[in-house]
Design a protein around this motif. Structure first.
Motif, PDB file in Angstrom:
ATOM      1  N   CYS A   7     -11.603  56.246  20.483  1.00 12.41           N
ATOM      2  CA  CYS A   7     -10.629  55.165  20.646  1.00 12.41           C
ATOM      3  C   CYS A   7     -11.014  53.981  19.757  1.00 12.41           C
ATOM      4  N   CYS A  10     -12.058  50.844  22.308  1.00  2.00           N
ATOM      5  CA  CYS A  10     -13.304  50.828  23.094  1.00  2.00           C
ATOM      6  C   CYS A  10     -14.377  51.766  22.554  1.00  2.00           C
ATOM      7  N   CYS A  42      -8.535  52.676  27.909  1.00  2.00           N
ATOM      8  CA  CYS A  42      -7.726  51.547  27.401  1.00  2.00           C
ATOM      9  C   CYS A  42      -6.228  51.782  27.556  1.00  2.00           C
TER      10      CYS A  42
HETATM   11 ZN   LIG Z   1     -10.323  52.987  24.586  1.00  3.17          ZN
END
Ligand SMILES: [Zn+2]
Length: 398
Positions: A7, A10, A42
């Motif tokens: 991601c 994050c 997220c």
């Molecule tokens: Zn994330």
């Protein structure tokens, strides 16, 4: 094409939740499978195997929606863009408590949006890859545009001016690694950032898989946008879902308009909690799209294999139908598109051309299948009085 495994907000591992095939995307590979990645930490949903930045830039340079036809003698602003810019400006005025003296827009299109702020005496500056738009914005609005990408602007620019408002309208959904992008943008930010992106928070049942346009790499919700912005050091001033019912595009509406401000270092800002779940919305959308697609498959299967078929529409919609239905096995003899930028390019070795009624009159084409959701009605209206109605195959009956 490198598959993204983590991601961008994050850094945690992501899941691939769905795959969407495309066939015959102009200017791209013949076959392409978009993998939809999701970070459960997220709520961030995105294309995990996007085209490279270079590929996308090339595609935008000649397929840009805001590139106006150079043949046009009289310059006319697109009405959708005019309406949207004014709605956005109203939202900004309602919510910016501090005075704004300067505006910096990335993706400044024809310069119309910036002209609204310039009129009020604000300092404005825009970035827009199209050279033609640079010329028209100078000519029509006396606005200076940097005619290249934001990345190249960063490389070139040694001293960074700061702006009171950074304007990002339908930009963030195109950016691979939006976290990195916002951090770069932040260097120019004095006070506020305005962001308008398509949202999955609320979605019409419309074009099947229309949200997953190959041009979009991020599919935001209010939750993921908050995660991104809070991590980048901005807090929310206000947000609103805008349906833009007058300027309807399946991939771009509804949209969420948001205004953010740079964090004050000694204040802790709280995110807005959301009860609804991004992944549930997305799964419902996919299920709905599959149901619509099944109906379309039935209509396509009814077309006789030897019937000489023209496809009207050379965009994403057609690319998905070619990959997801039996359409490519039919006797396709023509591909029409009224977009001059697409004409002359090829899909399945067939040159894209403008519609000619002679194709029907001379028996070169037996039937025309309208392969577009958002333009189905307009296309039908334009030909229904020219050719017999039974020559037209509608997929949606809008
Ligand atoms: Zn994330």
């Amino acid at each position: 094409m490198n598959e993204i495994k983590k991601c961008s907000i994050c850094g945690k591992n992501i899941d691939i939740i769905y795959k969407i095939p495309f066939c015959g995307l102009i200017g791209m590979k013949d076959y392409y499978e978009e993998k939809i990645g999701y970070c459960s930490n997220c709520s961030f949903l995105f294309n995990a195997n996007p085209f490279s930045g270079d590929d996308l830039e090339k595609r935008y340079k000649y397929l840009s929606k805001y590139e106006f036809d150079e043949e046009k003698i009289n310059f006319i602003e697109k009405q959708d863009y005019v309406i949207r810019s004014n709605i956005q400006k109203h939202f900004i005025e309602e919510n910016c408590k501090e005075k704004i003296n300067s505006v910096f827009e990335i993706g400044a299109a024809s310069g119309y949006n910036l002209s609204l702020y310039k009129k009020e005496g604000k300092k404005v500056f825009g970035i827009e890859p199209s050279n033609y738009n640079k010329e028209t914005s100078k000519k029509n609005y006396d606005i200076e545009i940097y005619a290249d990408t934001f990345e190249n602007y960063l490389k070139e620019k040694k001293v960074q001016d700061k702006f009171d408002l950074i304007f990002l309208s339908h930009i963030l959904e195109h950016i691979v690694n939006p976290m990195e992008f916002i951090e770069k943008v932040k260097k120019f930010a004095n006070k506020y950032i305005f962001i308008d992106v398509p949202t999955f928070d609320y979605k019409f049942s419309d074009e099947n898989f229309g949200m997953f346009s190959d041009e979009h790499v991020n599919y935001f919700t209010f939750a993921s946008l908050q995660n991104l912005m809070y991590k980048s050091g901005f807090h929310l001033i206000n947000a609103r879902i805008e349906f833009y019912l007058n300027c309807y595009v399946a991939a771009g509406t509804p949209a969420i308009m948001t205004l953010w401000k740079i964090d004050d270092e000694n204040i802790k800002y709280e995110k807005k909690k959301i009860i609804d779940n991004t992944i549930d919305n997305v799964r419902r959308y996919i299920e709905d799209s599959e149901n619509i697609l099944n109906e379309i498959r039935k209509k396509i299967d009814e077309i006789k294999d030897d019937e000489k078929l023209a496809i009207w529409g050379a965009g994403n919609h057609t690319s998905r139908l070619l990959a997801m239905t039996n359409l490519k096995n039919k006797n396709i003899v023509r591909i029409y598109d009224s977009d001059v930028k697409k004409q002359g390019k090829e899909i399945l070795n067939i040159k894209i051309s403008n519609f000619k009624k002679e194709d029907i009159e001379l028996g070169i084409v037996d039937k025309i299948i309208i392969s577009s959701y958002s333009s189905e009605k307009a296309i039908c209206n334009s030909i229904e009085n020219i050719i017999p109605k039974n020559k037209i195959i509608k997929l949606y009956n809008l």
